[in-house]
Scaffold this motif. Structure first.
Motif, mmCIF file in Angstrom:
data_model
loop_
_atom_site.group_PDB
_atom_site.id
_atom_site.type_symbol
_atom_site.label_atom_id
_atom_site.label_comp_id
_atom_site.label_asym_id
_atom_site.label_seq_id
_atom_site.Cartn_x
_atom_site.Cartn_y
_atom_site.Cartn_z
ATOM 1 N N UNK A 1 0.613 -1.164 0.151
ATOM 2 C CA UNK A 1 -0.020 0.054 -0.031
ATOM 3 C C UNK A 1 0.651 1.419 0.092
ATOM 4 N N UNK A 2 1.935 1.018 0.400
ATOM 5 C CA UNK A 2 2.985 2.280 0.574
ATOM 6 C C UNK A 2 4.386 1.647 0.002
ATOM 7 N N UNK A 3 5.290 2.628 0.044
ATOM 8 C CA UNK A 3 6.588 2.401 -0.392
ATOM 9 C C UNK A 3 7.144 0.882 0.105
ATOM 10 N N UNK A 4 7.668 0.348 -0.696
ATOM 11 C CA UNK A 4 8.599 -1.065 -0.469
ATOM 12 C C UNK A 4 10.099 -0.779 -0.175
ATOM 13 N N UNK A 5 10.427 -1.548 0.712
ATOM 14 C CA UNK A 5 11.949 -1.326 1.161
ATOM 15 C C UNK A 5 12.574 -2.561 1.265
ATOM 16 N N UNK A 6 13.807 -2.915 0.998
ATOM 17 C CA UNK A 6 14.940 -4.068 1.323
ATOM 18 C C UNK A 6 14.362 -5.402 0.808
ATOM 19 N N UNK A 7 13.837 -5.636 -0.523
ATOM 20 C CA UNK A 7 13.690 -6.990 -0.885
ATOM 21 C C UNK A 7 14.968 -7.686 -0.943
ATOM 22 N N UNK A 8 15.016 -8.978 -0.271
ATOM 23 C CA UNK A 8 16.016 -9.735 -0.042
ATOM 24 C C UNK A 8 15.626 -11.350 -0.603
ATOM 25 N N UNK A 9 16.737 -11.951 -1.165
ATOM 26 C CA UNK A 9 16.400 -13.454 -1.492
ATOM 27 C C UNK A 9 16.759 -14.279 -0.438
ATOM 28 N N UNK A 10 16.138 -15.444 -0.125
ATOM 29 C CA UNK A 10 16.747 -16.199 0.795
ATOM 30 C C UNK A 10 17.842 -17.104 0.203
ATOM 31 N N UNK B 1 15.292 -19.852 8.167
ATOM 32 C CA UNK B 1 14.020 -19.972 9.066
ATOM 33 C C UNK B 1 13.576 -18.803 9.727
ATOM 34 N N UNK B 2 14.757 -17.920 9.751
ATOM 35 C CA UNK B 2 14.463 -16.741 10.643
ATOM 36 C C UNK B 2 14.776 -15.544 9.708
ATOM 37 N N UNK B 3 13.934 -14.465 10.108
ATOM 38 C CA UNK B 3 14.103 -13.009 9.316
ATOM 39 C C UNK B 3 14.390 -11.828 10.434
ATOM 40 N N UNK B 4 15.533 -11.342 10.047
ATOM 41 C CA UNK B 4 15.849 -9.899 10.945
ATOM 42 C C UNK B 4 15.518 -8.566 10.207
#
Length: 507
Positions: free
Chosen positions: A80-89, A135-138
């Motif tokens: 809905x608003x600006x996206x940031x920091x798209x990262x692959x696993x 299995x974890x996201x920071x």
């Protein structure tokens, strides 16, 4: 006699004091391919596994491109608003991204809908990444907290509040799944250990930190902020090894190449600088605008740079096969005597001149009409340049399709730009009737069709108002033109002598 200019020949630089093997390596990239995005590009991330697709985060969407594609092969627009920091696993199957609204979304690279949504941050989340276990996201946020999330259950595992300003840099460890590094606008770089729940090392960068980067051995750490790029030795407790100041504006991003672990930095001064193992600049890439993000493919085949003007600059590495193919295709140019041959030739009186017939080439829409590709023909006729510069071509194609009876099958909703031109009003009004017949049932189901018809209604309303105003002006002009006539007759009657009054009455 005409002057002859020889062809300019460019030679590759030879190895010497100022030219090294590293310089030649980074010079071996093609001219950049420019791809326009919807907004400033804040993050570029390559998939670790082949075919090394890369995710570009810009505005309210994330586009995934192939190495040699100029159109996105996958798009994620559920923001809905600006996206940031798209990262692959690490396996390239999942993608995580933050947003201005404080939410973190997890996507399957083969789908479109978010698999998980992590809520807990109260402000924008600019940095997200997977820990090495997958299995974890920071995440790092403007609410001054750094949080760790469990992917299967979407539950917050821990929250760290040691920074005193925005967290805008994040780098997880690939060797230890419990370690990650953060950088903040409070001028500090911290190394956190999940087992202790707090930072185990703190470095003072001296400026707001924009990017942090770990070397593959994880013995060295890079931090960028202000005009400085600093290298830290983690094995010596975070001791500063080198402080580089080669940019003259804020350094916003940094990355490493796979060959020789060469360091690349990008800055708001529109330059990308490449450093060798001694941290000397060996090459420089120039860009058209300030740089916000940058990434290098795992095999060094592609260098992608994102800029503030929304342009993605992609440079591909050249290969020997490409050079050999290009060299084999070159044709030897004609010599000078070919150009001057027959220059002074004068035909005799009895010579017969044979003229070569000029071949007539059909336009693209003519070829498509000839091949009965009616939809493609209408698409070609409705292209922006054609319908603005040559509207008669667009209308002629519409009339031809109507004559064939295939206009309904090929019709698109982009025809009314010249509907008020007297030359095109009748056929375009006929097209309007067909459009209403076609889209009557689905008018409220498609927002695109409804928006286009609303626009048509507004244009027609403005034209009706204009016509009404013109009729009013015409009425005023008729009154003005008609009013002087009786005044002249009255003036003429007043100018008659008195003795001519009875004659006038007799008449």
């Amino acid at each position: 006699m005409a002057s002859f200019k020889p062809t300019k020949v460019q030679f590759l630089p030879k190895l010497g004091e100022n030219v090294t093997e590293d310089t030649l390596y980074w010079k071996n990239y093609k001219s950049p391919v420019q791809i326009k995005e919807f907004g400033a590009i804040t993050k570029i991330d390559f998939s670790p596994l082949p075919p090394h697709n890369y995710a570009v985060t810009a505005s309210t969407r994330i586009h995934v491109y192939g190495l040699h594609s100029q159109e996105p092969i996958r798009s994620f627009t559920r923001f809905r608003d600006t996206a940031y920091g798209g990262s692959f696993r690490g396996d390239g199957k999942l993608l995580v991204a933050g947003s201005e609204e404080g939410l973190i979304r997890l996507f399957d690279i083969s789908g479109r809908v978010a698999l998980r949504q992590f809520t807990g941050h109260s402000k924008a989340v600019h940095m997200t990444s997977f820990l090495s276990d997958g299995f974890r996201v920071v995440s790092g946020s403007d609410d001054l907290t750094c949080r760790v999330w469990d992917v299967p259950s979407a539950v917050e595992l821990s929250s760290i509040t040691e920074h005193t300003d925005y967290i805008r840099a994040l780098a997880p460890s690939k060797l230890n799944p419990d370690l990650f590094v953060t950088g903040s606008y409070d001028h500090t770089v911290k190394v956190f250990d999940m087992r202790s729940g707090s930072s185990v090392m703190t470095m003072q960068h001296g400026h707001p930190v924009e990017c942090v980067l770990l070397y593959p051995s994880e013995a060295l750490l890079v931090s960028t902020g202000g005009r400085y790029v600093k290298i830290w030795d983690l094995l010596k407790g975070g001791q500063e090894l080198v402080s580089l100041k080669n940019h003259h504006k804020t350094v916003t991003c940094a990355c490493l190449s796979s060959v020789g672990n060469k360091l690349l930095t990008g800055s708001l001064d529109r330059h990308v600088k490449v450093y060798n193992s001694s941290y000397k600049v060996v090459h420089n890439f120039d860009c058209d605008a300030s740089i916000l993000s940058m990434a290098v493919a795992p095999d060094d085949e592609v260098v992608a740079v994102g800029m503030t003007n929304g342009v993605l600059s992609v440079r591909h590495r050249k290969h020997k096969k490409d050079k050999e193919t290009l060299t084999s295709r070159r044709r030897r140019g004609p010599s000078y005597r070919v150009f001057v041959k027959g220059k002074n030739f004068v035909p005799r009186q009895d010579d017969f001149l044979v003229s070569k017939p000029v071949k007539q080439y059909l336009r693209k829409y003519d070829k498509q009409l000839k091949s009965f590709e009616v939809s493609k023909a209408l698409d070609t006729a409705l292209q922006t340049w054609t319908r603005t510069s040559k509207p008669e071509v667009t209308v002629a194609v519409i009339i031809e399709l109507n004559r064939r009876g295939t206009l309904k099958n090929a019709l698109l909703l982009n025809y009314w730009l010249h509907i008020f031109d007297p030359r095109f009003s009748r056929p375009l009004l006929m097209v309007g009737d067909i459009v209403l017949d076609l889209y009557q049932q689905v008018l409220h189901q498609s927002p695109v069709v409804e928006r286009q018809l609303q626009r048509l209604m507004e244009v027609l309303g403005r034209e009706a108002e204009l016509q009404q105003e013109l009729l009013q002006v015409l009425g005023i002009l008729d009154t003005l033109f008609a009013s002087p006539t009786p005044r002249k007759e009255v003036a003429a009657l007043a100018a008659l002598p008195v003795d001519q009054g009875p004659q006038l009455q007799a008449a």
